[in-house]
Design a protein around this motif. Structure first.
Motif, PDB file in Angstrom:
ATOM      1  N   GLU A   1       0.883  -1.124   0.393  1.00  0.00           N
ATOM      2  CA  GLU A   1       0.031   0.020  -0.030  1.00  0.00           C
ATOM      3  C   GLU A   1       0.839   1.290   0.109  1.00  0.00           C
ATOM      4  O   GLU A   1       0.143   2.299  -0.552  1.00  0.00           O
ATOM      5  CB  GLU A   1      -1.751   0.040   1.316  1.00  0.00           C
ATOM      6  CG  GLU A   1      -2.222  -0.894   1.325  1.00  0.00           C
ATOM      7  CD  GLU A   1      -1.541  -2.506   1.352  1.00  0.00           C
ATOM      8  OE1 GLU A   1      -3.161  -3.519   1.740  1.00  0.00           O
ATOM      9  OE2 GLU A   1      -0.786  -2.965   1.633  1.00  0.00           O
ATOM     10  N   PHE A   2       2.077   1.151   0.257  1.00  0.00           N
ATOM     11  CA  PHE A   2       3.270   2.252   0.360  1.00  0.00           C
ATOM     12  C   PHE A   2       4.371   1.712   0.590  1.00  0.00           C
ATOM     13  O   PHE A   2       4.889   1.515   0.717  1.00  0.00           O
ATOM     14  CB  PHE A   2       2.864   2.935   2.355  1.00  0.00           C
ATOM     15  CG  PHE A   2       1.734   3.158   2.550  1.00  0.00           C
ATOM     16  CD1 PHE A   2       0.992   4.712   2.454  1.00  0.00           C
ATOM     17  CD2 PHE A   2       0.524   2.438   3.269  1.00  0.00           C
ATOM     18  CE1 PHE A   2      -0.484   4.805   2.695  1.00  0.00           C
ATOM     19  CE2 PHE A   2      -0.574   2.778   3.974  1.00  0.00           C
ATOM     20  CZ  PHE A   2      -1.171   3.657   3.545  1.00  0.00           C
ATOM     21  N   VAL A   3       5.266   3.413   0.073  1.00  0.00           N
ATOM     22  CA  VAL A   3       6.377   3.104  -0.967  1.00  0.00           C
ATOM     23  C   VAL A   3       7.357   4.236   0.189  1.00  0.00           C
ATOM     24  O   VAL A   3       6.829   5.084   0.482  1.00  0.00           O
ATOM     25  CB  VAL A   3       7.053   3.108  -2.113  1.00  0.00           C
ATOM     26  CG1 VAL A   3       5.495   4.737  -2.905  1.00  0.00           C
ATOM     27  CG2 VAL A   3       8.086   3.458  -2.591  1.00  0.00           C
ATOM     28  N   ALA A   4       8.382   3.647   1.279  1.00  0.00           N
ATOM     29  CA  ALA A   4       8.694   4.670   1.655  1.00  0.00           C
ATOM     30  C   ALA A   4      10.110   5.255   1.207  1.00  0.00           C
ATOM     31  O   ALA A   4      11.351   4.897   0.613  1.00  0.00           O
ATOM     32  CB  ALA A   4       9.645   3.917   2.969  1.00  0.00           C
ATOM     33  N   LEU A   5      10.284   6.410   1.081  1.00  0.00           N
ATOM     34  CA  LEU A   5      11.778   7.110   0.044  1.00  0.00           C
ATOM     35  C   LEU A   5      12.357   8.815   1.137  1.00  0.00           C
ATOM     36  O   LEU A   5      11.320   8.820   2.285  1.00  0.00           O
ATOM     37  CB  LEU A   5      10.639   8.050  -0.312  1.00  0.00           C
ATOM     38  CG  LEU A   5      10.378   6.858  -1.907  1.00  0.00           C
ATOM     39  CD1 LEU A   5       9.385   8.059  -2.659  1.00  0.00           C
ATOM     40  CD2 LEU A   5      11.135   6.457  -2.362  1.00  0.00           C
ATOM     41  N   SER A   6      13.304   8.099   1.159  1.00  0.00           N
ATOM     42  CA  SER A   6      14.073   8.742   2.754  1.00  0.00           C
ATOM     43  C   SER A   6      15.455   9.323   1.566  1.00  0.00           C
ATOM     44  O   SER A   6      14.783  10.737   1.609  1.00  0.00           O
ATOM     45  CB  SER A   6      14.441   8.440   3.188  1.00  0.00           C
ATOM     46  OG  SER A   6      15.166   9.090   4.426  1.00  0.00           O
ATOM     47  N   SER A   7      16.254   8.843   1.792  1.00  0.00           N
ATOM     48  CA  SER A   7      17.206   9.315   0.837  1.00  0.00           C
ATOM     49  C   SER A   7      16.967  10.093  -1.210  1.00  0.00           C
ATOM     50  O   SER A   7      17.638  10.816  -1.136  1.00  0.00           O
ATOM     51  CB  SER A   7      18.690   8.582   0.434  1.00  0.00           C
ATOM     52  OG  SER A   7      18.761   7.513  -0.236  1.00  0.00           O
ATOM     53  N   ALA A   8      16.013   9.311  -1.793  1.00  0.00           N
ATOM     54  CA  ALA A   8      15.958  10.119  -2.858  1.00  0.00           C
ATOM     55  C   ALA A   8      14.892  11.066  -2.510  1.00  0.00           C
ATOM     56  O   ALA A   8      14.802  12.048  -4.442  1.00  0.00           O
ATOM     57  CB  ALA A   8      14.757   8.688  -3.498  1.00  0.00           C
ATOM     58  N   ILE A   9      14.561  11.379  -2.109  1.00  0.00           N
ATOM     59  CA  ILE A   9      13.632  12.484  -1.694  1.00  0.00           C
ATOM     60  C   ILE A   9      14.924  13.878  -0.743  1.00  0.00           C
ATOM     61  O   ILE A   9      14.775  14.588  -1.586  1.00  0.00           O
ATOM     62  CB  ILE A   9      12.023  12.856  -0.973  1.00  0.00           C
ATOM     63  CG1 ILE A   9      11.453  11.764  -1.715  1.00  0.00           C
ATOM     64  CG2 ILE A   9      12.185  14.198  -0.851  1.00  0.00           C
ATOM     65  CD1 ILE A   9      11.142  12.398  -2.788  1.00  0.00           C
ATOM     66  N   PHE A  10      15.997  13.510   0.040  1.00  0.00           N
ATOM     67  CA  PHE A  10      15.832  14.629   0.887  1.00  0.00           C
ATOM     68  C   PHE A  10      17.422  13.919   1.007  1.00  0.00           C
ATOM     69  O   PHE A  10      18.753  14.697   1.258  1.00  0.00           O
ATOM     70  CB  PHE A  10      15.443  14.372   2.416  1.00  0.00           C
ATOM     71  CG  PHE A  10      13.746  14.627   2.744  1.00  0.00           C
ATOM     72  CD1 PHE A  10      13.766  15.350   2.326  1.00  0.00           C
ATOM     73  CD2 PHE A  10      12.729  13.611   2.879  1.00  0.00           C
ATOM     74  CE1 PHE A  10      12.442  16.133   2.789  1.00  0.00           C
ATOM     75  CE2 PHE A  10      12.067  13.651   3.311  1.00  0.00           C
ATOM     76  CZ  PHE A  10      11.870  14.313   2.606  1.00  0.00           C
ATOM     77  N   GLY A  11      18.134  13.754   0.141  1.00  0.00           N
ATOM     78  CA  GLY A  11      19.132  13.565  -0.749  1.00  0.00           C
ATOM     79  C   GLY A  11      19.940  14.471  -1.205  1.00  0.00           C
ATOM     80  O   GLY A  11      19.789  15.908  -1.044  1.00  0.00           O
ATOM     81  N   GLU A  12      22.048  14.267  -1.064  1.00  0.00           N
ATOM     82  CA  GLU A  12      22.745  15.589  -1.522  1.00  0.00           C
ATOM     83  C   GLU A  12      21.583  16.008  -2.595  1.00  0.00           C
ATOM     84  O   GLU A  12      22.337  15.202  -3.834  1.00  0.00           O
ATOM     85  CB  GLU A  12      23.764  16.139  -0.536  1.00  0.00           C
ATOM     86  CG  GLU A  12      24.535  16.995  -1.827  1.00  0.00           C
ATOM     87  CD  GLU A  12      25.723  16.658  -0.610  1.00  0.00           C
ATOM     88  OE1 GLU A  12      26.733  17.192  -1.872  1.00  0.00           O
ATOM     89  OE2 GLU A  12      26.581  15.408   0.012  1.00  0.00           O
ATOM     90  N   GLY A  13      21.857  17.039  -2.987  1.00  0.00           N
ATOM     91  CA  GLY A  13      21.799  17.591  -4.590  1.00  0.00           C
ATOM     92  C   GLY A  13      20.675  17.146  -5.437  1.00  0.00           C
ATOM     93  O   GLY A  13      20.158  17.673  -6.247  1.00  0.00           O
TER      94      GLY A  13
END
Length: 218
Positions: free
Chosen positions: A183-195
């Protein structure tokens, strides 16, 4: 943002370790401008209680003002103090059951930390609101971890409790996660990563999900 949430896999953001809360607030606001986000989970990453609470006090209202559920990892007291929408727990079944007894109905209570099917079924017997497959801070490769994908696919096929699966550092990996039926996909570095431009990244993720994610109930 759409009034009605899309009938497919949706985005859950995982806040990264943060040194500057004000800078992260701006990143989150940019991400929100990119489109649909279901929720954001805030881990402490070793911050002391006062620092974590100050961070949460700043971020939770920003999320909630955009109809994004704000979920605090592990700390029930801070979740209450900042008026969060939910709790994320990885301390095992006993702690999960206690939190569900105390808070479910008032707060979303989710479970993480499962590394095997047996782990997941054990946590699932407590009837959390969701189960999370992945580890905070370990989305440092482009593709999702194969174990998390396998667990998410198996869970989505067998269990009614919703699941979240951690994507990789490449935004395109949301498609691989959505294929599991979760139901859900978790995103972290793909959104908040450097650059990374958080607004463009969220917009791109939603566009991929619109094009490729299975529709539920169809």
């Amino acid at each position: 943002m759409p009034v009605t949430p899309p009938n497919r896999c949706r985005i859950v953001l995982i806040a990264p370790p943060v040194e500057d809360a004000a800078a992260f607030e701006q990143q989150l606001r940019a991400a929100i401008s990119g489109g649909d986000i279901a929720s954001i989970i805030l881990p402490a990453y070793g911050l002391d209680e006062a620092s974590f609470q100050a961070f949460a006090e700043r971020i939770v209202p920003v999320a909630q003002s955009a109809n994004i559920a704000a979920i605090i990892a592990e700390d029930t007291r801070i979740a209450g103090r900042v008026g969060a929408d939910g709790l994320h727990l990885e301390a095992g079944r006993a702690a999960l059951e206690e939190a569900i007894e105390r808070f479910q109905g008032r707060l979303t209570v989710g479970a993480g930390g499962a590394k095997t099917r047996d782990d997941a079924l054990d946590l699932g017997e407590a009837r959390p609101d969701y189960i999370f497959f992945g580890r905070f801070g370990y989305d440092n490769k482009p593709e999702p971890h194969n174990r998390n994908l396998a667990l998410g696919r198996w869970w989505a096929e067998m269990i009614e409790i919703p699941c979240i699966v951690m994507a990789g550092s490449d935004i395109a990996s949301v498609s691989i996660v959505a294929e599991t039926g979760c139901e859900f996909v978790a995103l972290s570095s793909a959104i908040f990563g450097e650059g990374v431009d958080p607004e463009q990244a969220v917009a791109h993720a939603n566009a991929i999900l619109d094009d490729t994610a299975p529709r539920f109930g169809e």
